[in-house]
Design a protein around this motif. Structure first.
Motif, mmCIF file in Angstrom:
data_model
loop_
_atom_site.group_PDB
_atom_site.id
_atom_site.type_symbol
_atom_site.label_atom_id
_atom_site.label_comp_id
_atom_site.label_asym_id
_atom_site.label_seq_id
_atom_site.Cartn_x
_atom_site.Cartn_y
_atom_site.Cartn_z
ATOM 1 N N GLY A 284 64.522 60.815 29.820
ATOM 2 C CA GLY A 284 64.496 59.648 30.688
ATOM 3 C C GLY A 284 65.681 58.729 30.460
ATOM 4 N N MET A 285 66.046 58.529 29.194
ATOM 5 C CA MET A 285 67.186 57.666 28.885
ATOM 6 C C MET A 285 68.474 58.223 29.474
ATOM 7 S SD MET A 285 66.187 56.793 24.910
ATOM 8 C CE MET A 285 67.829 56.208 24.511
ATOM 9 N N ILE A 286 68.621 59.544 29.441
ATOM 10 C CA ILE A 286 69.808 60.178 30.016
ATOM 11 C C ILE A 286 69.907 59.873 31.510
ATOM 12 C CG2 ILE A 286 70.844 62.426 30.573
ATOM 13 C CD1 ILE A 286 69.687 63.424 27.882
ATOM 14 N N LYS A 287 68.734 59.755 32.146
ATOM 15 C CA LYS A 287 68.693 59.474 33.583
ATOM 16 C C LYS A 287 68.603 57.984 33.886
ATOM 17 C CE LYS A 287 66.470 63.937 34.338
ATOM 18 N NZ LYS A 287 65.226 64.658 34.735
ATOM 19 N N GLY A 288 68.720 57.153 32.833
ATOM 20 C CA GLY A 288 68.741 55.707 33.038
ATOM 21 C C GLY A 288 67.387 55.045 33.068
ATOM 22 N N ARG A 289 66.333 55.753 32.652
ATOM 23 C CA ARG A 289 64.999 55.161 32.657
ATOM 24 C C ARG A 289 64.708 54.488 31.327
ATOM 25 N NH1 ARG A 289 63.466 60.159 35.355
ATOM 26 N NH2 ARG A 289 62.498 60.919 33.432
ATOM 27 N N ALA A 290 63.897 53.461 31.352
ATOM 28 C CA ALA A 290 63.528 52.739 30.134
ATOM 29 C C ALA A 290 62.540 53.564 29.313
ATOM 30 C CB ALA A 290 62.905 51.389 30.493
ATOM 31 N N ALA A 291 62.624 53.425 27.995
ATOM 32 C CA ALA A 291 61.721 54.145 27.098
ATOM 33 C C ALA A 291 60.311 53.567 27.206
ATOM 34 C CB ALA A 291 62.220 54.043 25.666
ATOM 35 N N ARG A 292 59.326 54.448 27.136
ATOM 36 C CA ARG A 292 57.929 54.027 27.201
ATOM 37 C C ARG A 292 57.288 54.191 25.826
ATOM 38 N NH1 ARG A 292 55.022 56.958 32.135
ATOM 39 N NH2 ARG A 292 53.393 55.532 31.432
ATOM 40 N N PRO A 293 56.305 53.356 25.486
ATOM 41 C CA PRO A 293 55.654 53.476 24.180
ATOM 42 C C PRO A 293 54.820 54.748 24.083
ATOM 43 C CG PRO A 293 54.563 51.806 25.522
ATOM 44 C CD PRO A 293 55.805 52.192 26.257
ATOM 45 N N PHE A 294 54.716 55.265 22.876
ATOM 46 C CA PHE A 294 53.915 56.456 22.615
ATOM 47 C C PHE A 294 52.443 56.072 22.507
ATOM 48 C CE2 PHE A 294 51.871 59.235 19.400
ATOM 49 C CZ PHE A 294 51.912 60.426 20.106
ATOM 50 N N SER A 295 51.588 56.890 23.101
ATOM 51 C CA SER A 295 50.142 56.666 23.024
ATOM 52 C C SER A 295 49.459 58.017 22.934
ATOM 53 C CB SER A 295 49.642 55.902 24.256
ATOM 54 O OG SER A 295 48.236 55.766 24.223
ATOM 55 N N MET A 296 48.571 58.159 21.962
ATOM 56 C CA MET A 296 47.875 59.430 21.784
ATOM 57 C C MET A 296 46.511 59.196 21.167
ATOM 58 S SD MET A 296 48.596 62.692 19.353
ATOM 59 C CE MET A 296 47.064 62.440 18.466
ATOM 60 N N GLY A 297 45.524 59.941 21.640
ATOM 61 C CA GLY A 297 44.190 59.882 21.074
ATOM 62 C C GLY A 297 43.719 61.270 20.680
ATOM 63 N N TYR A 298 42.819 61.316 19.719
ATOM 64 C CA TYR A 298 42.269 62.587 19.235
ATOM 65 C C TYR A 298 40.968 62.913 19.961
ATOM 66 C CZ TYR A 298 45.584 62.077 15.384
ATOM 67 O OH TYR A 298 46.723 61.938 14.644
ATOM 68 N N ALA A 299 40.576 64.177 19.882
ATOM 69 C CA ALA A 299 39.311 64.615 20.453
ATOM 70 C C ALA A 299 38.437 65.308 19.411
ATOM 71 C CB ALA A 299 39.550 65.563 21.629
ATOM 72 N N GLY A 300 39.051 65.747 18.311
ATOM 73 C CA GLY A 300 38.265 66.441 17.289
ATOM 74 C C GLY A 300 39.159 67.038 16.223
ATOM 75 N N GLN A 301 38.515 67.616 15.228
ATOM 76 C CA GLN A 301 39.204 68.331 14.159
ATOM 77 C C GLN A 301 38.597 69.713 14.035
ATOM 78 O OE1 GLN A 301 39.688 66.279 10.405
ATOM 79 N NE2 GLN A 301 39.443 64.281 11.372
ATOM 80 N N GLY A 302 39.441 70.730 13.920
ATOM 81 C CA GLY A 302 38.949 72.096 13.807
ATOM 82 C C GLY A 302 39.456 72.749 12.542
ATOM 83 N N MET A 303 38.629 73.586 11.951
ATOM 84 C CA MET A 303 39.059 74.327 10.760
ATOM 85 C C MET A 303 38.412 75.689 10.728
ATOM 86 S SD MET A 303 37.058 72.157 7.823
ATOM 87 C CE MET A 303 37.661 70.619 8.518
ATOM 88 N N SER A 304 39.200 76.689 10.317
ATOM 89 C CA SER A 304 38.692 78.047 10.159
ATOM 90 C C SER A 304 37.900 78.156 8.869
ATOM 91 C CB SER A 304 39.858 79.044 10.128
ATOM 92 O OG SER A 304 40.596 78.993 11.324
ATOM 93 N N LEU A 305 36.874 78.989 8.904
ATOM 94 C CA LEU A 305 36.066 79.265 7.718
ATOM 95 C C LEU A 305 35.985 80.775 7.558
ATOM 96 C CD1 LEU A 305 33.252 76.637 8.403
ATOM 97 C CD2 LEU A 305 35.132 76.429 6.752
ATOM 98 N N GLY A 306 37.142 81.386 7.328
ATOM 99 C CA GLY A 306 37.226 82.841 7.359
ATOM 100 C C GLY A 306 37.510 83.298 8.772
ATOM 101 N N ARG A 307 37.434 84.607 8.988
ATOM 102 C CA ARG A 307 37.761 85.172 10.289
ATOM 103 C C ARG A 307 36.615 85.101 11.280
ATOM 104 N NH1 ARG A 307 41.671 84.295 11.861
ATOM 105 N NH2 ARG A 307 41.419 82.685 10.305
#
Length: 359
Positions: A284-307
């Motif tokens: 965006g900056m290369i095209k002259g657009r202003a930088a926007r703030p980063f925003s992110m939310g989680y939905a969960g955590q996953g983990m393997s317990l063997g195969r």
């Protein structure tokens, strides 16, 4: 415009590919200590011999992206200096150096490619009846313990940690403990103080024998940002503004584990969106657009317990665990899809994520 990307994990690889697609006229160079892309979410499989965690980096990057197999010694004023003394000029840099482990002497860190390979070799050499101790009760420790216990039922496997799955709901923690018990894993609720050869000395004063001790605590970052003069927090993570640019040098973006972003945990689920946001902002900056703030939310955590088993813990967007969780074979299939998506997102730069929690 010259862009250098320091690090080729989920954040760096995804950022380079996304920027190459959105700003095709930029010159992008990825700098990485090794010529492979390492799927950190599969390192426990690499250790146990149940899967592989690396593929050639050239297979992961879009045509036209240059690769320098080297380490960065310092980020200077528009220049990065490599460990062999060479320099590369940049207009913008994306710092995606990831995280490291600082194990006690006598333990092998399993959160890195080199450590995982060392652990795999040592594990293969262990005879039946050997004792494996995994230090750390977070996601890395749980996955490593379960994978080894399932792959090598002839070994005695234990998990040493004062807490196990502390970020999970009470039900999720019980599921983890029940699953590890089914795999004949011993859980030692204590902290490690010292490793003396094949002896573990615990905080309680207890001593345990251990033929192979694996360190599964990832809580540190490389000192590259600090020694380059960028502002860092108490843990050495680069301080960034709302757009993920260094507060010291706005030409430098910091993403993933090495960036001090409030409310974010170390995970590929964090790294990929941050890398994508940095790429979008630069395009965006290369095209002259202003930088926007980063925003992110989680939905969960996953983990393997063997195969054949896994756990998915649902969370709110701020990563606080809900009571609801899922486990079993179907969840294991879902966790495998998530791992494949993480690699796909890095290879294509096509990441999607939810917005952050409301303030």
């Amino acid at each position: 415009m010259n862009i250098v990307v320091i690090g080729a994990g989920y954040a760096g690889t995804g950022a380079a590919n996304r920027l190459s697609r959105k700003a095709p006229d930029t010159r992008i160079t990825v700098i990485n200590p090794r010529g492979e892309f390492v799927e950190r979410v599969r390192l426990h499989e690499q250790i146990a011999g149940s899967g592989t965690a690396a593929r050639p980096l050239t297979e992961m990057l879009r045509a036209g992206i240059a690769v320098e197999t080297a380490s960065v010694d310092k980020i200077g004023d528009g220049v990065v200096t490599l460990d062999d003394g060479r320099t590369l000029a940049f207009d913008h840099a994306i710092l995606a150096a990831g995280s490291i482990a600082n194990p006690l002497p006598g333990a092998i860190a399993v959160g890195t490619w080199e450590g995982a390979e060392q652990a795999r070799t040592a594990l293969e050499a262990l005879p039946a009846g050997g004792i494996v101790s995994v230090i750390g009760g977070g996601l890395t420790g749980i996955e490593t313990t379960a994978e080894i216990a399932e792959a090598r039922p002839d070994l005695r496997v234990r998990l040493v940690s004062s807490t196990v799955g502390a970020a999970l709901s009470a039900g999720g923690q019980r599921y983890i403990r029940d699953t590890l018990a089914r795999l004949n894993v011993e859980i030692v609720a204590d902290q490690i103080d010292e490793i003396d050869g094949t002896t573990l000395r615990l905080g309680s004063g207890t001593e345990l024998d251990s033929d192979l001790t694996l360190w599964a605590i990832i809580a540190a970052v490389p000192d590259l940002a600090a020694r380059s003069g960028l502002a860092v927090d108490a843990d050495g993570r680069a301080l960034v503004d709302a757009t993920l640019r260094s507060v010291t040098d706005p030409r430098v973006f910091a993403v993933g584990d090495c960036a001090a972003v409030p409310g974010m945990r170390m995970a590929c689920a964090t790294a990929a969106p941050q890398g994508a946001h940095a790429a979008d902002t630069l395009a965006g900056m290369i095209k002259g657009r202003a930088a926007r703030p980063f925003s992110m939310g989680y939905a969960g955590q996953g983990m393997s317990l063997g195969r054949h088993d896994a756990l998915l813990q649902t969370t709110d967007r701020a990563d606080n665990a809900y009571r609801l969780f899922f486990g079993g074979r179907l969840t294991a299939f879902g966790k495998e899809l998530v791992s494949r998506y993480a690699a796909y997102a890095a290879r294509t730069g096509r990441s999607v994520w939810m917005g952050g929690p409301k303030q």
